[in-house]
Design an enzyme around this catalytic site. Sequence first.
Site, PDB file in Angstrom:
ATOM      1  N   ARG A 134      15.390  14.071   5.314  1.00 43.00           N
ATOM      2  CA  ARG A 134      14.546  12.879   5.465  1.00 43.00           C
ATOM      3  C   ARG A 134      14.394  12.451   6.916  1.00 43.00           C
ATOM      4  O   ARG A 134      13.418  11.798   7.286  1.00 43.00           O
ATOM      5  CB  ARG A 134      15.180  11.735   4.652  1.00 43.00           C
ATOM      6  CG  ARG A 134      14.276  10.531   4.467  1.00 43.00           C
ATOM      7  CD  ARG A 134      14.944   9.501   3.567  1.00 43.00           C
ATOM      8  NE  ARG A 134      16.144   8.973   4.161  1.00 43.00           N
ATOM      9  CZ  ARG A 134      17.301   8.747   3.534  1.00 43.00           C
ATOM     10  NH1 ARG A 134      17.415   9.014   2.268  1.00 43.00           N
ATOM     11  NH2 ARG A 134      18.341   8.279   4.161  1.00 43.00           N
ATOM     12  N   TYR A 151     -10.210  -1.122   6.277  1.00 44.32           N
ATOM     13  CA  TYR A 151     -10.052  -0.359   5.028  1.00 44.32           C
ATOM     14  C   TYR A 151      -9.508  -1.297   3.940  1.00 44.32           C
ATOM     15  O   TYR A 151      -8.520  -2.010   4.169  1.00 44.32           O
ATOM     16  CB  TYR A 151      -9.075   0.771   5.346  1.00 44.32           C
ATOM     17  CG  TYR A 151      -8.721   1.703   4.223  1.00 44.32           C
ATOM     18  CD1 TYR A 151      -9.678   2.495   3.612  1.00 44.32           C
ATOM     19  CD2 TYR A 151      -7.395   1.822   3.798  1.00 44.32           C
ATOM     20  CE1 TYR A 151      -9.326   3.378   2.604  1.00 44.32           C
ATOM     21  CE2 TYR A 151      -7.038   2.707   2.794  1.00 44.32           C
ATOM     22  CZ  TYR A 151      -8.015   3.474   2.192  1.00 44.32           C
ATOM     23  OH  TYR A 151      -7.661   4.342   1.193  1.00 44.32           O
ATOM     24  N   ASP A 163      -6.467   1.315  13.389  1.00 47.92           N
ATOM     25  CA  ASP A 163      -6.716   2.462  12.513  1.00 47.92           C
ATOM     26  C   ASP A 163      -7.788   3.310  13.203  1.00 47.92           C
ATOM     27  O   ASP A 163      -8.932   2.885  13.352  1.00 47.92           O
ATOM     28  CB  ASP A 163      -7.188   1.959  11.142  1.00 47.92           C
ATOM     29  CG  ASP A 163      -7.372   3.083  10.117  1.00 47.92           C
ATOM     30  OD1 ASP A 163      -7.698   4.218  10.516  1.00 47.92           O
ATOM     31  OD2 ASP A 163      -7.221   2.808   8.912  1.00 47.92           O
ATOM     32  N   LYS A 182      -7.456  12.924   6.193  1.00 50.07           N
ATOM     33  CA  LYS A 182      -8.875  13.140   6.465  1.00 50.07           C
ATOM     34  C   LYS A 182      -9.066  14.337   7.404  1.00 50.07           C
ATOM     35  O   LYS A 182      -8.904  15.460   6.979  1.00 50.07           O
ATOM     36  CB  LYS A 182      -9.480  11.852   7.040  1.00 50.07           C
ATOM     37  CG  LYS A 182      -9.148  10.599   6.210  1.00 50.07           C
ATOM     38  CD  LYS A 182      -9.851  10.565   4.860  1.00 50.07           C
ATOM     39  CE  LYS A 182      -9.299   9.516   3.901  1.00 50.07           C
ATOM     40  NZ  LYS A 182      -9.334   8.137   4.348  1.00 50.07           N
TER      41      LYS A 182
HETATM   42  C1  LIG Z   1      -8.582   7.045   3.736  1.00 56.62           C
HETATM   43  C2  LIG Z   1      -8.286   6.020   4.760  1.00 56.62           C
HETATM   44  C3  LIG Z   1      -7.004   5.469   4.862  1.00 56.62           C
HETATM   45  C4  LIG Z   1      -5.911   5.765   3.866  1.00 56.62           C
HETATM   46  O1  LIG Z   1      -5.493   7.083   3.897  1.00 56.62           O
HETATM   47  P1  LIG Z   1      -4.752   7.723   2.606  1.00 56.62           P
HETATM   48  O2  LIG Z   1      -4.157   8.968   3.141  1.00 56.62           O
HETATM   49  O3  LIG Z   1      -5.834   7.941   1.595  1.00 56.62           O
HETATM   50  O4  LIG Z   1      -3.733   6.727   2.139  1.00 56.62           O
HETATM   51  C5  LIG Z   1      -6.780   4.578   5.880  1.00 56.62           C
HETATM   52  N1  LIG Z   1      -7.743   4.242   6.757  1.00 56.62           N
HETATM   53  C6  LIG Z   1      -8.987   4.744   6.679  1.00 56.62           C
HETATM   54  C7  LIG Z   1      -9.989   4.338   7.685  1.00 56.62           C
HETATM   55  C8  LIG Z   1      -9.293   5.647   5.673  1.00 56.62           C
HETATM   56  O5  LIG Z   1     -10.545   6.116   5.580  1.00 56.62           O
END
Ligand SMILES: *Cc1c(COP(=O)(O)O)cnc(C)c1O
Length: 398
Positions: free
Chosen positions: A62, A117, A189, A214
């Site tokens: 971990r 988000y 973000d 992503k």
């Molecule tokens: C998809 C997304 C997230 C969350 O990511 P996950 O891996 O699906 O939890 C956070 N911020 C943005 C801008 C996103 O598009």
Amino acid sequence: MNDKGNDRPPRSRRTATKLVTAGRDPRSQYGFVNPPVYHASTVLYPNAEDFLAHRARYQYGRRGTPTTEALELALAELEGPQCAGVSLLPSGLAAISAALLSVVRAGDHVLITDSAYGPTRNFCGQILSRLGVTSSFYDPGIGGGIAELMQPNTRAVYLESPGSLSFEMQDVAAIAKAAHAKGALVLMDNTWATPLFFRPLDHGVDLVIQAGTKYIGGHSDIMLGTVSANAATVAELKNTVRLTGLCEGPDDVYLALRGLRTLGVRLDRHYQSSIAVARWLEGRPEVLRMLHPALPSHPGHALWKRDFTGASGLFSMVLKPVPKQAYHAFVDTLELFGIGASWGGYESLAIPFDCTPLRTATRWEPGGPTVRFHIGLEAVEDLIADLERGFAALAAAT
Ligand SMILES: *Cc1c(COP(=O)(O)O)cnc(C)c1O
């Protein structure tokens, strides 16, 4: 050591080269190009004394393995010289929650962009609130005006630029400056741009979040979150991740490292294709306006041009008002655009959306039905032909 056994190069290499070299040390793994995947919980110690003193390079699965370390090092190199460390989390949302938890304590207040988000809002409203941390939302276009919303207990200002679904651009440097002047930390973000198109730490941001799910993964087959911290925030970030027991599985870490090697060429293609498709859509009579920061018609275009070096494949479109069945017929008719959450993979997506329930500081009044596109790696001509079919179906259903 690099592939030839020389000392590690300085950090001045170009990004395309870093994507190939970062986080790799073939000499330490029998010459094999890629780092091995350590599936690990227990680490064995040579004797009782070393065990009691936690004297080991790696202590427990971990707490990190050579595989997780390789990805952390590679990401840190891409984030630039301000980056003091990276943590890996099991999803983008886990990265958001870990980053926020690492900066707040009971009695604090956080300011969140109204374009964040959706699940970020829910975390603040349903978890932070329970811990005695209040949150309020601000207009993403506020710039230095954020100073007027800062309360004596405002601990953090949270940005996302461009905004989720709606693509408002934020003046990151102006907001960061005003936040720091009042003693708050700045979180952002940066999933849309990745550090290839924007490096928030260079613009005053203290903690950068990415949904590695992503573009880093890039193939719609992993869940991953990353948080990159500067010197002011790295210790508390690492501490919070350690104390909460959050960690990422080795196979997804490996797939992320593999995705990272081609991130540059993939993003270049997403960029070119997204501009081409968005321009084509902008010329269509059915379209009211495009929400794409790289188009000169976008209200945030000047900020995008000032700060960003590229645009990814994600943007939205506002249609002129049509009946619901025509709106849905457009999306349903597309064959190359899947209907589904997430984005950043090699394939194209198109989803209907409505930001109304996600707004408290601003009003969402786009003027017509909205569609968010992710432009994948298909040929632009085929995507446009598919969209033409969609518009034909829209006309037939109107
Ligand atoms: C998809 C997304 C997230 C969350 O990511 P996950 O891996 O699906 O939890 C956070 N911020 C943005 C801008 C996103 O598009």
